[in-house]
Every structure is written in structure tokens, then in C-alpha cells.
Design a protein around this motif. Sequence first.
Motif, PDB file in Angstrom:
ATOM      1  N   THR A  35      29.096  41.079   1.544  1.00  0.00           N
ATOM      2  CA  THR A  35      30.151  40.233   0.991  1.00  0.00           C
ATOM      3  C   THR A  35      29.930  38.775   1.397  1.00  0.00           C
ATOM      4  OG1 THR A  35      31.614  40.645   2.889  1.00  0.00           O
ATOM      5  CG2 THR A  35      31.829  42.107   0.982  1.00  0.00           C
ATOM      6  N   ARG A  36      29.476  38.541   2.619  1.00  0.00           N
ATOM      7  CA  ARG A  36      29.202  37.176   3.072  1.00  0.00           C
ATOM      8  C   ARG A  36      27.999  36.590   2.330  1.00  0.00           C
ATOM      9  NH1 ARG A  36      32.986  34.742   4.115  1.00  0.00           N
ATOM     10  NH2 ARG A  36      33.661  36.289   2.603  1.00  0.00           N
ATOM     11  N   SER A  38      26.907  37.424  -0.722  1.00  0.00           N
ATOM     12  CA  SER A  38      27.264  37.128  -2.110  1.00  0.00           C
ATOM     13  C   SER A  38      28.066  35.839  -2.196  1.00  0.00           C
ATOM     14  CB  SER A  38      28.042  38.299  -2.729  1.00  0.00           C
ATOM     15  OG  SER A  38      29.307  38.451  -2.115  1.00  0.00           O
ATOM     16  N   ARG A  39      28.930  35.599  -1.207  1.00  0.00           N
ATOM     17  CA  ARG A  39      29.695  34.352  -1.179  1.00  0.00           C
ATOM     18  C   ARG A  39      28.769  33.158  -0.974  1.00  0.00           C
ATOM     19  NH1 ARG A  39      33.627  32.446  -3.551  1.00  0.00           N
ATOM     20  NH2 ARG A  39      34.428  34.570  -3.355  1.00  0.00           N
ATOM     21  N   ASP A  43      28.176  30.091  -3.652  1.00  0.00           N
ATOM     22  CA  ASP A  43      28.410  28.694  -3.303  1.00  0.00           C
ATOM     23  C   ASP A  43      27.204  27.805  -3.573  1.00  0.00           C
ATOM     24  OD1 ASP A  43      30.965  29.308  -2.508  1.00  0.00           O
ATOM     25  OD2 ASP A  43      30.462  29.480  -0.382  1.00  0.00           O
ATOM     26  N   PRO A 100      27.761  32.364   6.139  1.00  0.00           N
ATOM     27  CA  PRO A 100      28.169  31.225   5.306  1.00  0.00           C
ATOM     28  C   PRO A 100      27.805  29.863   5.890  1.00  0.00           C
ATOM     29  CG  PRO A 100      29.955  32.827   5.523  1.00  0.00           C
ATOM     30  CD  PRO A 100      28.909  33.186   6.532  1.00  0.00           C
ATOM     31  N   VAL A 219      33.897  43.035  -4.805  1.00  0.00           N
ATOM     32  CA  VAL A 219      33.947  41.615  -5.170  1.00  0.00           C
ATOM     33  C   VAL A 219      34.519  41.433  -6.571  1.00  0.00           C
ATOM     34  CG1 VAL A 219      32.495  39.628  -5.729  1.00  0.00           C
ATOM     35  CG2 VAL A 219      32.124  40.878  -3.597  1.00  0.00           C
ATOM     36  N   THR A 223      38.075  39.628  -7.466  1.00  0.00           N
ATOM     37  CA  THR A 223      38.053  38.485  -8.389  1.00  0.00           C
ATOM     38  C   THR A 223      38.946  38.737  -9.597  1.00  0.00           C
ATOM     39  OG1 THR A 223      35.772  38.012  -7.715  1.00  0.00           O
ATOM     40  CG2 THR A 223      36.554  36.960  -9.730  1.00  0.00           C
ATOM     41  N   VAL A 293      27.091  38.642  -8.025  1.00  0.00           N
ATOM     42  CA  VAL A 293      27.485  37.239  -8.147  1.00  0.00           C
ATOM     43  C   VAL A 293      27.688  36.867  -9.613  1.00  0.00           C
ATOM     44  CG1 VAL A 293      26.699  34.864  -7.806  1.00  0.00           C
ATOM     45  CG2 VAL A 293      26.416  36.557  -5.979  1.00  0.00           C
ATOM     46  N   GLU A 296      30.943  38.297 -10.807  1.00  0.00           N
ATOM     47  CA  GLU A 296      32.075  37.576 -10.229  1.00  0.00           C
ATOM     48  C   GLU A 296      32.343  36.283 -11.008  1.00  0.00           C
ATOM     49  OE1 GLU A 296      33.590  35.840  -5.891  1.00  0.00           O
ATOM     50  OE2 GLU A 296      31.626  36.794  -6.087  1.00  0.00           O
TER      51      GLU A 296
END
Length: 404
Positions: A35-36, A38-39, A43, A100, A219, A223, A293, A296
Motif C-alpha cells: 500500500t505504501r 502504490s502510494r 505520487d 513514502p 486500494v 478510492t 495504481v 486507482e
Amino acid sequence: MAGGLPGRLLLRRENPGKTSFLELFFDLAFIFALTRLSRALLDDLSLTGGFRVLLMLAALWWVWFVTAWSADWFDPRAPLIVTLLLWVMFGGLLMAAAVPTVFDGHAMVFAVAYVAIHLGRAAILLPALQGHPLQVRSLRVAVWFAISGVLWVVGAAVAPAREVLWALALVLEYSLARLRWPFPRLGRSTWPELQVSGSHLSERYQQIFIIALGELILVTGVTYSQSGLDRYSTVAFALAFVTVVALARLYLVPAGARLGARIEAEGPPGSKLTLLAGYLHLVMIVGVLGTSVAMEIAIADPSERDPGQLVVGVVGPVLFLTARILLAAVVDGTLPWARLIGVPAIILGGLAAWRLPPVGTSAVVAGVLLLIVLLDAMPGLRRLVRPVGGRDAPDQRPGVRPDA
């Protein structure tokens, strides 16, 4: 020896264990890590951002893989092994938490946690294996992790060289595993020393891949719940569901369920197949991460054209399919023609959908994946699977179901 500490730690090769609760508990750290990651990719969808995410994923995957390989040899109920798995899990959580901001000030947390995981494993196992032949094997691995650890720590301290040094460390570690960790005076490990239980490792691969799919569902679900549930977001969410079902089916059938049997049939050299399967699973998880991603973005902004969404939405499934085709080739000696055609079909579909909004490109990719699944499921067409490497395709052997 059987009555000593090494004997109490080791599983008998003829009686391999099933996946333990603690191993599944350990996998929870990987859910958080995905999850981190994909974030972080969401970004920064640039080439630099993608490369950085790939470096971090490769490091986290190596933590999972080496731990899964080690756990295959030891009794997960032994207090020392429980301590080992919890140590690795905590280190993995530290690495995931730093993801991140790794390239914005927390590189040292990521690097030190990574090095501490591998050297801590050695610190726990080496004294316990005193007098056992596997102690030398563990020592070889520990020495090389200490050497690559210098690259990790220096890379964390020297920002301009970080990506280069970390990439070099990963290439070194992945290559040394294939070379069986050779070191002067310590020799190199033999394949029997690295032999694993095919049923256990293949089960672990399936579980971690399901976790990767679970991250996609998590995710996209979060979303969608935050999107206002409008019509286009609902369509994008439905397409994400179709995609994840297609990926799951394409993974499991046919070779996903036969990897363990093939490893067992190979005997000690089956460790080479286990390692290759580990590399290919990393590529497949990269593909799932990219797909996650893209989905999302499609759900959050279904009508706002986004070139980055198109790129990851195409590259993700292509990477997954390519690695999955290679896995089928090494496990069954086959090249599924529908999947071979599917790779260029997704690429061409992506090019054709260049001007479409994200929901349109998602529909193209989901449609191609669904078509591959349907073609795979047709018995008459499945007979056209091409054997490679001199072996017959599994559906050409009497008494063997091609979708077993």
C-alpha cells in the motif's frame, strides 16, 4: 545431532510443514508495504519515481523471499524461529513505513532496517546451528549481506549516489543467490543444502500473490468509497474488479497450481526453479502494483485524461503476463498462445486508447485480459498450446487435466 538445538530447529525434509499461522502473520507486513509503494508510485509517475519504487519493492521482496526460503527449513513452532520471524516482520514494517519519504530524508531508516533484518537473521541462526553443516551455509549468506550492507548504508548517506549504490547492492544479492553464495575459503552452497519443499514454497508464492491482489482490491475499494460513487467511478470500479479476477485466474491456471510438484520432481536442482520462480513472482507483483495504481487513478478521475495512468495501466498487465508466460514455460514447458498474443494486444490497445480517458483505457485492458481468460478456458483451443524445451504440453499427456 538430532537431540541438539539444530535438530530441534530443523524440519525433516521428508515431512515438510504446511504454512504456519506465524508465516501468514508475517505477510501482513507485506500488505502494508504494498500500500505504501502504490502510494509512492501514484505520487510520482515519472521514470525516476518508477525506478525508485522498483528499488524499494525489490528490497522488500528480497526480505520476504529469503525469509520464506529460510522458514522452509525450520520448525515455525520453535521459540527461536518465532523470534526470527517477528524480528524480520518488525524490520519490514519499519522499511514500509519509510517508503513514502525514503528519498526525502528517511533513507537511513529504510537501509538500516534492511541490513539489520539480514544480519539479525544470521545473529539468531549461527549460534543455534553450532556444529551443523547448515551453519556454514548461513555464514556464507551473512558475509555477503554484510558486504552489500555497506552499499545500502553508504547509499543512504550519500544522496546523489543512492539509486546507483542500492541498485548495485540488489544486483549483487540477487546474482549471488543464483551463484549459491560463493566465498573464498567457505566455498559455495550445494543444491542439496539449498533444497526446499516444493509444496511449501509454491503455497507461499500463491499466498503472497493473493496478498498483492488484495492490495489492488483494498486500494480501489477505498478510492471508490471516497469518489462519491458516481456513474463513471462505478464503471471504473467494476472494471477493476474484472481485472483482478482475470489476473487471479491467469495466475492460477495452469502452472500456478503445479509449481510445487515440478520443484519436488526436480529434487535438489529444483532449488534453481524455486529461485527463478521467485524472480518471476517479483515481476508479476510489479505488474499488479502498476495495475493497482492505474485503476486507482481511473476511479478517482475517470474522465480526466492522464498519460501516466495509461502507461502504468498498460505496462502493469504486460509485465504480469510476460512473467506468467515464462513461469508456464519453465514449469510446464508450454507457451500459451492466447497469452502470447495478449501481450502485444494490450500494448496495441493502449496505443489505440491514447486519447481516451482513464475509464476507457481501463476498459480496453480489462477487455483484453478477459478475452485471454475466455480463450484459455476453451478446451479445443487449449490444445494449441505450444510445447517448448523438448517436453510435451501438459494437456497432451494422458490422464493430466490441462487446468489442474
